[in-house]
Design an enzyme around this catalytic site. Structure first.
Site, mmCIF file in Angstrom:
data_model
loop_
_atom_site.group_PDB
_atom_site.id
_atom_site.type_symbol
_atom_site.label_atom_id
_atom_site.label_comp_id
_atom_site.label_asym_id
_atom_site.label_seq_id
_atom_site.Cartn_x
_atom_site.Cartn_y
_atom_site.Cartn_z
ATOM 1 N NE ARG A 228 21.480 46.379 69.103
ATOM 2 C CZ ARG A 228 21.510 45.088 69.398
ATOM 3 N NH1 ARG A 228 20.531 44.525 70.065
ATOM 4 N NH2 ARG A 228 22.528 44.324 69.041
ATOM 5 C CD GLU A 257 19.897 46.929 76.292
ATOM 6 O OE1 GLU A 257 20.734 46.016 76.322
ATOM 7 O OE2 GLU A 257 18.943 46.941 75.504
ATOM 8 C CG HIS A 275 19.142 42.917 75.404
ATOM 9 N ND1 HIS A 275 19.887 43.899 74.804
ATOM 10 C CD2 HIS A 275 18.858 42.033 74.412
ATOM 11 C CE1 HIS A 275 20.056 43.621 73.519
ATOM 12 N NE2 HIS A 275 19.432 42.483 73.262
HETATM 13 O O1 A2R Z 1 14.498 47.773 55.038
HETATM 14 P P1 A2R Z 1 14.951 46.414 54.687
HETATM 15 O O2 A2R Z 1 14.223 45.821 53.531
HETATM 16 O O3 A2R Z 1 16.460 46.254 54.655
HETATM 17 O O4 A2R Z 1 14.455 45.546 55.921
HETATM 18 C C1 A2R Z 1 15.172 45.375 57.099
HETATM 19 C C2 A2R Z 1 14.638 46.280 58.209
HETATM 20 N N1 A2R Z 1 15.314 47.583 58.244
HETATM 21 C C3 A2R Z 1 14.666 48.741 58.286
HETATM 22 N N2 A2R Z 1 13.368 49.048 58.290
HETATM 23 C C4 A2R Z 1 13.029 50.354 58.318
HETATM 24 N N3 A2R Z 1 13.921 51.351 58.363
HETATM 25 C C5 A2R Z 1 15.242 51.106 58.364
HETATM 26 N N4 A2R Z 1 16.116 52.107 58.413
HETATM 27 C C6 A2R Z 1 15.666 49.748 58.329
HETATM 28 N N5 A2R Z 1 16.875 49.149 58.331
HETATM 29 C C7 A2R Z 1 16.634 47.831 58.283
HETATM 30 O O5 A2R Z 1 14.909 45.557 59.402
HETATM 31 C C8 A2R Z 1 14.860 43.988 57.632
HETATM 32 O O6 A2R Z 1 13.556 43.608 57.277
HETATM 33 C C9 A2R Z 1 14.890 44.168 59.145
HETATM 34 C C10 A2R Z 1 16.117 43.529 59.784
HETATM 35 O O7 A2R Z 1 16.049 42.168 59.535
HETATM 36 P P2 A2R Z 1 17.333 41.216 59.465
HETATM 37 O O8 A2R Z 1 18.467 41.940 58.844
HETATM 38 O O9 A2R Z 1 16.870 39.916 58.875
HETATM 39 O O10 A2R Z 1 17.729 41.023 60.980
HETATM 40 P P3 A2R Z 1 17.089 40.058 62.099
HETATM 41 O O11 A2R Z 1 17.865 38.822 62.202
HETATM 42 O O12 A2R Z 1 15.616 39.964 61.896
HETATM 43 O O13 A2R Z 1 17.405 40.932 63.400
HETATM 44 C C11 A2R Z 1 16.893 42.263 63.548
HETATM 45 C C12 A2R Z 1 17.395 42.925 64.806
HETATM 46 C C13 A2R Z 1 18.887 42.776 65.081
HETATM 47 O O14 A2R Z 1 19.649 43.700 64.346
HETATM 48 C C14 A2R Z 1 19.005 43.025 66.564
HETATM 49 O O15 A2R Z 1 19.112 44.385 66.826
HETATM 50 C C15 A2R Z 1 17.659 42.541 67.076
HETATM 51 O O16 A2R Z 1 16.803 42.359 65.942
HETATM 52 O O17 A2R Z 1 17.818 41.365 67.777
#
Ligand code: A2R
Length: 310
Positions: A228, A257, A275
């Protein structure tokens, strides 16, 4: 009887047409102030995209709203707390876009390091006749740091492994994987050649990539963002690139954006994309199907295929 759905985002015709065929569709803005009380009553579902802002003000205007359907995996623009307080479900479209976004992260990494856009301009503008294109940076075998080793982050790692890259990652907690974990994103940046952002937006990741992280990545480092726009401090990024404190960047997402920070537009060491990481025909079709499946399941009283977690 057709259920009434409020559409607040630009959606591809392949989805819009099917929505119009199956539902009574009202087109609205993210503020919803064009809807009078009679129109607002009866709206049971709201369809948004990953970039939409659906704040409490809009949710409050829709007394009969039952579900918010997001066409996209990121839902940081949705006021989830306000929705939950009213018992309104929220769905998104994870998994179906993972491969495309990971493919595109690799595209940006290669394109930025090998200066593909500049090379194309070099040939078109006839500059090849004056001499060869300057050497570029190698990708294979280099060190890759992934910020957010989720679905997309892991798919990026899988692809990068085929390039013999040395992978490490940052997240909120270490995972059961073999890659080295860094609790500090700055320390991860200092240890790699390429830093790829694959986290979602929202308060917890806002400007996670700031000037200090960019300086840690340094004058030989390349930043890629497919997560993002809000995760990267774009002003600090433009400054670091302009001053040569960062070698390059490849960006598919931006803070505001469709308006990237003006400072980025004049720079030669940044590759800009609108994007488009998940914007292939196959994936947008799969995302459309999943969006409609969530909507249909809701109105059939069945469990939702892909509700947001939590
Ligand atoms: O921290 P974790 O274990 O919840 O890992 C998640 C990580 N994450 C963060 N890492 C560091 N600091 C944070 N504050 C934080 N919040 C979340 O981001 C997890 O490994 C990753 C997100 O992965 P998923 O939930 O599997 O989402 P996906 O499908 O990989 O998509 C990620 C993003 C979407 O939200 C759209 O914004 C973009 O990619 O297309």
């Amino acid at each position: 009887m057709k259920f009434t759905v409020l559409k607040v985002a630009h959606l591809p015709p392949m989805l819009s047409e099917r929505l119009h065929a199956d539902y009574e569709v009202l087109e609205g803005s993210e503020r919803g102030d064009e809807l009078d009380a009679a129109q607002a009553r009866g709206i049971r579902a709201l369809v948004a995209n990953g970039e939409s802002r659906v704040r409490a003000g809009l949710i409050d205007r829709l007394p009969d709203l039952q579900v918010i359907i997001v066409f996209g995996v990121g839902y940081d623009g949705i006021d989830v707390e306000a929705a939950r307080a009213r018992g309104i479900a929220v769905t998104h479209t994870p998994d179906v876009l993972t491969e495309d976004v990971a493919d595109f992260a690799i595209t940006l990494m290669l394109g930025t390091a090998r200066r593909l856009a500049q090379a194309d301009r070099f040939v078109r503008e006839g500059r090849w006749q004056q001499g060869p294109f300057p050497f570029t940076r190698k990708v294979s075998g280099k060190r890759l740091g992934i910020v957010g080793l989720g679905r997309i982050g892991k798919a990026i790692a899988q692809r990068a492994a085929a390039f013999d890259m040395h992978i490490s990652y940052h997240g909120r907690r270490p995972l059961a994987v073999d890659y080295p974990y860094y609790a500090s994103v700055t320390e991860l940046a200092a240890a790699v050649d390429f830093l790829v952002v694959a986290v979602g937006g929202g308060d917890s990741t806002y400007h996670l990539i700031d000037a200090a992280v960019l300086d840690a990545l340094g004058s030989t480092g390349i930043l890629i963002n497919v997560g993002r726009g809000s995760v990267v401090d774009e002003v600090a990024l433009a400054q670091a690139l302009a001053e040569g404190r960062l070698l390059g960047a490849g960006l598919d997402v931006f803070e505001d954006e469709p308006r990237p920070h003006a400072g980025l537009l004049d720079l030669d060491n940044v590759l800009l994309a609108p994007h488009m990481a998940s914007a292939t025909w196959d994936t947008r079709r799969a995302m459309s199907d999943l969006t409609l499946a969530n909507l249909a399941a809701h109105f059939a009283g069945e469990s939702l295929p892909t509700p947001i977690p939590g």
